[in-house]
Design a protein around this motif. Structure first.
Motif, PDB file in Angstrom:
ATOM      1  N   VAL A 147       4.471   7.512  -4.036  1.00  0.00           N
ATOM      2  CA  VAL A 147       4.693   6.623  -5.196  1.00  0.00           C
ATOM      3  C   VAL A 147       5.675   7.284  -6.161  1.00  0.00           C
ATOM      4  CG1 VAL A 147       3.628   5.362  -7.116  1.00  0.00           C
ATOM      5  CG2 VAL A 147       2.351   5.664  -4.991  1.00  0.00           C
ATOM      6  N   ALA A 148       5.520   8.589  -6.387  1.00  0.00           N
ATOM      7  CA  ALA A 148       6.409   9.303  -7.311  1.00  0.00           C
ATOM      8  C   ALA A 148       7.854   9.250  -6.811  1.00  0.00           C
ATOM      9  CB  ALA A 148       5.953  10.752  -7.456  1.00  0.00           C
ATOM     10  N   ASN A 149       8.053   9.423  -5.507  1.00  0.00           N
ATOM     11  CA  ASN A 149       9.419   9.387  -4.958  1.00  0.00           C
ATOM     12  C   ASN A 149      10.025   7.993  -5.080  1.00  0.00           C
ATOM     13  OD1 ASN A 149       9.228  12.080  -4.375  1.00  0.00           O
ATOM     14  ND2 ASN A 149       8.695  11.796  -2.225  1.00  0.00           N
TER      15      ASN A 149
ATOM     16  N   GLU B 112       0.826  -1.207   0.000  1.00  0.00           N
ATOM     17  CA  GLU B 112       0.000   0.000   0.000  1.00  0.00           C
ATOM     18  C   GLU B 112       0.857   1.253   0.000  1.00  0.00           C
ATOM     19  OE1 GLU B 112      -1.998   1.635   3.334  1.00  0.00           O
ATOM     20  OE2 GLU B 112      -1.834  -0.311   4.357  1.00  0.00           O
ATOM     21  N   PHE B 113       0.221   2.358  -0.409  1.00  0.00           N
ATOM     22  CA  PHE B 113       0.948   3.607  -0.624  1.00  0.00           C
ATOM     23  C   PHE B 113       1.741   4.046   0.610  1.00  0.00           C
ATOM     24  CE2 PHE B 113      -2.967   4.414  -3.413  1.00  0.00           C
ATOM     25  CZ  PHE B 113      -2.338   3.964  -4.558  1.00  0.00           C
ATOM     26  N   ALA B 114       1.156   3.871   1.803  1.00  0.00           N
ATOM     27  CA  ALA B 114       1.801   4.402   3.008  1.00  0.00           C
ATOM     28  C   ALA B 114       2.968   3.540   3.478  1.00  0.00           C
ATOM     29  CB  ALA B 114       0.770   4.539   4.124  1.00  0.00           C
ATOM     30  N   ASP B 115       3.167   2.396   2.855  1.00  0.00           N
ATOM     31  CA  ASP B 115       4.223   1.474   3.268  1.00  0.00           C
ATOM     32  C   ASP B 115       5.353   1.521   2.231  1.00  0.00           C
ATOM     33  OD1 ASP B 115       5.862  -0.663   3.810  1.00  0.00           O
ATOM     34  OD2 ASP B 115       4.296  -2.195   3.631  1.00  0.00           O
ATOM     35  N   ARG B 116       6.389   2.334   2.509  1.00  0.00           N
ATOM     36  CA  ARG B 116       7.441   2.573   1.525  1.00  0.00           C
ATOM     37  C   ARG B 116       8.161   1.281   1.126  1.00  0.00           C
ATOM     38  NH1 ARG B 116      10.640   6.941  -0.888  1.00  0.00           N
ATOM     39  NH2 ARG B 116      11.900   5.741  -2.325  1.00  0.00           N
ATOM     40  N   TYR B 117       8.279   0.363   2.102  1.00  0.00           N
ATOM     41  CA  TYR B 117       8.967  -0.899   1.806  1.00  0.00           C
ATOM     42  C   TYR B 117       8.206  -1.653   0.702  1.00  0.00           C
ATOM     43  CZ  TYR B 117      11.159  -5.423   2.503  1.00  0.00           C
ATOM     44  OH  TYR B 117      11.822  -6.606   2.297  1.00  0.00           O
ATOM     45  N   SER B 118       6.872  -1.732   0.841  1.00  0.00           N
ATOM     46  CA  SER B 118       6.081  -2.461  -0.167  1.00  0.00           C
ATOM     47  C   SER B 118       6.064  -1.689  -1.494  1.00  0.00           C
ATOM     48  CB  SER B 118       4.658  -2.738   0.326  1.00  0.00           C
ATOM     49  OG  SER B 118       3.892  -1.546   0.399  1.00  0.00           O
ATOM     50  N   LEU B 119       6.110  -0.358  -1.415  1.00  0.00           N
ATOM     51  CA  LEU B 119       6.162   0.443  -2.647  1.00  0.00           C
ATOM     52  C   LEU B 119       7.456   0.184  -3.415  1.00  0.00           C
ATOM     53  CD1 LEU B 119       5.055   4.157  -2.085  1.00  0.00           C
ATOM     54  CD2 LEU B 119       4.018   2.399  -3.511  1.00  0.00           C
TER      55      LEU B 119
ATOM     56  N   LEU C  39       5.541  16.243  -9.488  1.00  0.00           N
ATOM     57  CA  LEU C  39       6.040  15.449 -10.623  1.00  0.00           C
ATOM     58  C   LEU C  39       6.829  16.314 -11.610  1.00  0.00           C
ATOM     59  CD1 LEU C  39       2.976  13.094 -11.258  1.00  0.00           C
ATOM     60  CD2 LEU C  39       5.257  12.398 -10.531  1.00  0.00           C
ATOM     61  N   ARG C  40       6.416  17.559 -11.783  1.00  0.00           N
ATOM     62  CA  ARG C  40       7.131  18.460 -12.709  1.00  0.00           C
ATOM     63  C   ARG C  40       8.576  18.671 -12.266  1.00  0.00           C
ATOM     64  NH1 ARG C  40       2.174  21.395 -12.640  1.00  0.00           N
ATOM     65  NH2 ARG C  40       1.061  20.981 -14.580  1.00  0.00           N
ATOM     66  N   ARG C  41       8.810  18.530 -10.959  1.00  0.00           N
ATOM     67  CA  ARG C  41      10.175  18.769 -10.446  1.00  0.00           C
ATOM     68  C   ARG C  41      11.060  17.530 -10.535  1.00  0.00           C
ATOM     69  NH1 ARG C  41       7.316  22.066  -6.440  1.00  0.00           N
ATOM     70  NH2 ARG C  41       7.185  20.280  -5.054  1.00  0.00           N
ATOM     71  N   LEU C  42      10.466  16.368 -10.807  1.00  0.00           N
ATOM     72  CA  LEU C  42      11.257  15.128 -10.825  1.00  0.00           C
ATOM     73  C   LEU C  42      11.838  14.875 -12.218  1.00  0.00           C
ATOM     74  CD1 LEU C  42       9.028  12.624  -8.775  1.00  0.00           C
ATOM     75  CD2 LEU C  42      10.889  14.095  -7.959  1.00  0.00           C
ATOM     76  N   PRO C  43      12.966  14.171 -12.279  1.00  0.00           N
ATOM     77  CA  PRO C  43      13.568  13.877 -13.591  1.00  0.00           C
ATOM     78  C   PRO C  43      12.907  12.673 -14.261  1.00  0.00           C
ATOM     79  CG  PRO C  43      14.933  12.996 -11.838  1.00  0.00           C
ATOM     80  CD  PRO C  43      13.778  13.665 -11.162  1.00  0.00           C
ATOM     81  N   ILE C  44      11.595  12.708 -14.344  1.00  0.00           N
ATOM     82  CA  ILE C  44      10.820  11.621 -14.965  1.00  0.00           C
ATOM     83  C   ILE C  44       9.870  12.289 -15.951  1.00  0.00           C
ATOM     84  CG2 ILE C  44       9.173   9.737 -14.556  1.00  0.00           C
ATOM     85  CD1 ILE C  44      10.038   9.615 -11.660  1.00  0.00           C
TER      86      ILE C  44
END
Ligand SMILES: NC(=O)c1ccc[n+]([C@@H]2O[C@H](COP(=O)([O-])OP(=O)(O)OC[C@H]3O[C@@H](n4cnc5c(N)ncnc54)[C@H](OP(=O)(O)O)[C@@H]3O)[C@@H](O)[C@H]2O)c1
Length: 288
Positions: free
Chosen positions: A86-88, A52-59, A127-132
């Motif tokens: 998710v974006a990070n 799930e979104f709040a669990d960085r390990y699973s993300l 998202l505009r600030r990320l290199p994606i």
């Protein structure tokens, strides 16, 4: 082709997107809190990442080895925080492209009129600030949600109700949003940070919708002006967001069409008339 991660895959729009990617034999992984439900929906056609979104390990585990991401999450107080997480994780994993399902354009621009639109705007800005390479799909109201709800009410004998019977909506069929999303996930190149205001082919008012349903059913369907009821449950984020949508729609803000779906797909978007007739045919088949 590199793997595609779809978030929100078990939901209304996500399912349509996954079905289309699988039909084209694309390698798909989905993130879900309900792996059993996902297995029932998709069988073994997709990889299932429980998490799930709040669990960085699973993300991080879900996003490892992914090249492209379809970013979708439900309207909630956590929308911005969840999608930014998710974006990070996507940036850390070297994802090259994100197709984000954003809010309707009229909820985002101008800012400050919709808590849901503002949350989507915060994600777009991040998202505009990320290199994606990121692209933002801003679909107008979906036929499968508000219009389907209207038809359902009429079928059990209720009138069409709206705060303003003459304020139209450029409804879009969610299958067209899915077609556009899949096109952009798979395209060789996209215009980075483009915002696409997706609509159906024309604007329909509640009065016109009542008349369309009446013709299809062969009986009278009343249309009544009615302010949306505000009850105690309207204090949570989703209900407040929906009440704001109703106010903006009544002010005519959703009465917009663009030619973006046709220009991307090379065919016109699906119409309200076709949706109403398909919906009623499916109901009739169920009844009998
Ligand atoms: N309806 C409209 O007219 C309209 C118009 C414009 C934009 N939108 C946007 O469309 C989005 C909603 O799409 P939808 O109606 O297809 O969604 P939905 O049917 O409500 O589905 C929500 C999805 O999000 C997943 N999810 C929820 N919480 C999660 C969590 N904590 N961690 C991981 N996954 C989670 C659920 O997966 P699991 O339960 O399997 O975990 C499910 O797949 C919203 O962002 C909304 O702003 C809607």
């Amino acid at each position: 082709m590199s793997r595609i991660l779809v978030t929100g895959a078990t939901g209304r729009l996500g399912q349509l997107i996954v079905e289309r990617l699988v039909a084209q034999n694309r390698p798909v992984r989905i993130l879900t809190r309900r792996p059993e439900t996902a297995r029932n929906l998709f069988g073994t056609t997709v990889q299932i990442a429980a998490g799930e979104f709040a669990d960085r390990y699973s993300l991080d585990a879900a996003i490892r080895g992914v090249g492209r991401l379809l970013l979708l999450s439900p309207i909630s107080e956590r929308l911005a925080a969840d999608q930014i997480a998710v974006a990070n994780a996507a940036e850390a994993a070297g994802v090259q492209r994100i197709v984000k399902i954003s809010g309707s354009d009229w909820t985002i621009d101008p800012p400050g009129v919709s808590i849901s639109g503002d949350a989507h705007a915060a994600v777009e800005q991040h998202l505009r600030r990320l290199p994606i390479d990121s692209i933002f799909l801003r679909p107008n109201a979906w036929m499968q949600v508000s219009l389907a709800n209207t038809i359902k009410h009429v079928l059990v004998g209720n009138p069409v109700t709206a705060a303003n019977l003459d304020a139209g909506v450029g409804y879009i069929d969610a299958r067209d949003i899915a077609d556009v999303a899949v096109h952009l996930l798979l395209a060789d190149r996209i215009a980075d940070a483009a915002t696409l205001n997706l609509t159906g082919p024309d604007v329909k008012t509640p009065r016109q919708i009542a008349s369309l349903i009446a013709t299809a059913l062969g009986r009278r369907v009343a249309a009544i002006e009615k302010r949306p009821a505000i009850g105690p449950s309207d204090t949570d984020f989703e209900h407040r967001a929906v009440a704001q949508f109703a106010t903006l729609i009544a002010a005519g803000r959703a009465a917009v069409t663009t030619d973006i779906v046709a220009s991307i797909l090379g065919r016109p978007p699906r119409s309200v008339e076709a949706f109403v007739s398909d919906y009623l045919a499916a109901e009739a088949a169920l009844v009998g």
